[in-house]
Design a protein around this motif. Structure first.
Motif, short mmCIF file in Angstrom:
data_model
loop_
_atom_site.label_atom_id
_atom_site.label_comp_id
_atom_site.label_asym_id
_atom_site.label_seq_id
_atom_site.Cartn_x
_atom_site.Cartn_y
_atom_site.Cartn_z
N ALA A 2 55.44 16.77 26.02
CA ALA A 2 54.03 16.51 26.32
C ALA A 2 53.43 17.80 26.85
O ALA A 2 54.06 18.51 27.64
CB ALA A 2 53.89 15.40 27.34
N PRO A 3 52.23 18.15 26.41
CA PRO A 3 51.58 19.36 26.91
C PRO A 3 51.40 19.33 28.43
O PRO A 3 51.17 18.26 29.01
CB PRO A 3 50.22 19.36 26.21
CG PRO A 3 50.38 18.48 25.02
CD PRO A 3 51.41 17.46 25.42
N GLU B 53 49.84 17.42 34.04
CA GLU B 53 49.11 17.78 35.26
C GLU B 53 47.95 16.83 35.54
O GLU B 53 47.63 16.56 36.69
CB GLU B 53 48.59 19.22 35.15
CG GLU B 53 49.69 20.25 35.18
CD GLU B 53 49.22 21.65 34.80
OE1 GLU B 53 48.01 21.85 34.58
OE2 GLU B 53 50.07 22.54 34.70
N SER B 54 47.34 16.30 34.49
CA SER B 54 46.22 15.38 34.68
C SER B 54 46.69 13.97 35.03
O SER B 54 45.88 13.13 35.40
CB SER B 54 45.36 15.33 33.41
OG SER B 54 46.08 14.71 32.35
N GLY B 55 47.98 13.72 34.88
CA GLY B 55 48.51 12.40 35.23
C GLY B 55 48.57 11.42 34.07
O GLY B 55 48.96 10.27 34.25
N ILE B 56 48.19 11.85 32.88
CA ILE B 56 48.26 10.96 31.71
C ILE B 56 49.73 10.66 31.38
O ILE B 56 50.08 9.54 31.06
CB ILE B 56 47.56 11.58 30.47
CG1 ILE B 56 46.10 11.90 30.78
CG2 ILE B 56 47.69 10.68 29.26
CD1 ILE B 56 45.20 10.72 30.96
N VAL C 266 53.91 11.08 32.56
CA VAL C 266 54.85 11.24 33.67
C VAL C 266 56.20 11.59 33.05
O VAL C 266 56.63 10.96 32.08
CB VAL C 266 54.97 9.92 34.46
CG1 VAL C 266 56.00 10.04 35.56
CG2 VAL C 266 53.63 9.51 35.02
N LYS C 267 56.87 12.60 33.61
CA LYS C 267 58.19 12.98 33.11
C LYS C 267 59.25 12.25 33.92
O LYS C 267 59.27 12.31 35.15
CB LYS C 267 58.41 14.48 33.21
CG LYS C 267 59.72 14.91 32.59
CD LYS C 267 59.90 16.40 32.55
CE LYS C 267 61.22 16.72 31.86
NZ LYS C 267 61.49 18.14 31.81
N TYR D 51 62.36 12.72 29.19
CA TYR D 51 61.29 12.14 28.38
C TYR D 51 59.98 12.05 29.15
O TYR D 51 59.96 12.04 30.38
CB TYR D 51 61.68 10.75 27.89
CG TYR D 51 62.83 10.78 26.92
CD1 TYR D 51 62.63 11.12 25.58
CD2 TYR D 51 64.12 10.48 27.33
CE1 TYR D 51 63.69 11.17 24.69
CE2 TYR D 51 65.18 10.52 26.44
CZ TYR D 51 64.95 10.86 25.12
OH TYR D 51 65.99 10.91 24.24
N TYR D 52 58.91 11.98 28.38
CA TYR D 52 57.57 11.82 28.93
C TYR D 52 57.04 10.44 28.55
O TYR D 52 57.16 10.02 27.39
CB TYR D 52 56.63 12.89 28.36
CG TYR D 52 57.00 14.27 28.80
CD1 TYR D 52 56.45 14.82 29.96
CD2 TYR D 52 57.90 15.04 28.08
CE1 TYR D 52 56.79 16.09 30.38
CE2 TYR D 52 58.26 16.31 28.50
CZ TYR D 52 57.70 16.83 29.65
OH TYR D 52 58.05 18.08 30.06
#
Length: 69
Positions: free
Chosen positions: A29-30, A35-38, A40-41, A45-46
């Motif tokens: 994930a970019p 960072e924006s919270g969309i 979560v790692k 995995y994201y």
């Protein structure tokens, strides 16, 4: 982040976010989405943030109800 910035971020990454919504997890994930919270790692995995998923599911459920009526 302002609302318009969030909308822009979502639009620019709509295909990746849609893939994550369908597949439940991604291996990449970019950083701006993390960072924006969309995203979560967790481990390697994201995942889409649970709050975002609840928001989307609520909006989609409302759309379905409006179509039925």
């Amino acid at each position: 982040m302002k609302h318009i910035e969030l909308l822009s971020l979502l639009c620019k990454n709509r295909n990746l976010i849609d893939e994550a919504y369908k597949e439940k997890k991604l291996s990449f994930a970019p950083s701006n989405l993390v960072e924006s919270g969309i995203f979560v790692k967790i481990g390697n995995y994201y995942y889409l943030n649970e709050i975002y998923l609840n928001f989307v599911n609520t909006i989609l459920a409302r759309a379905d109800v409006n179509i039925v009526f």
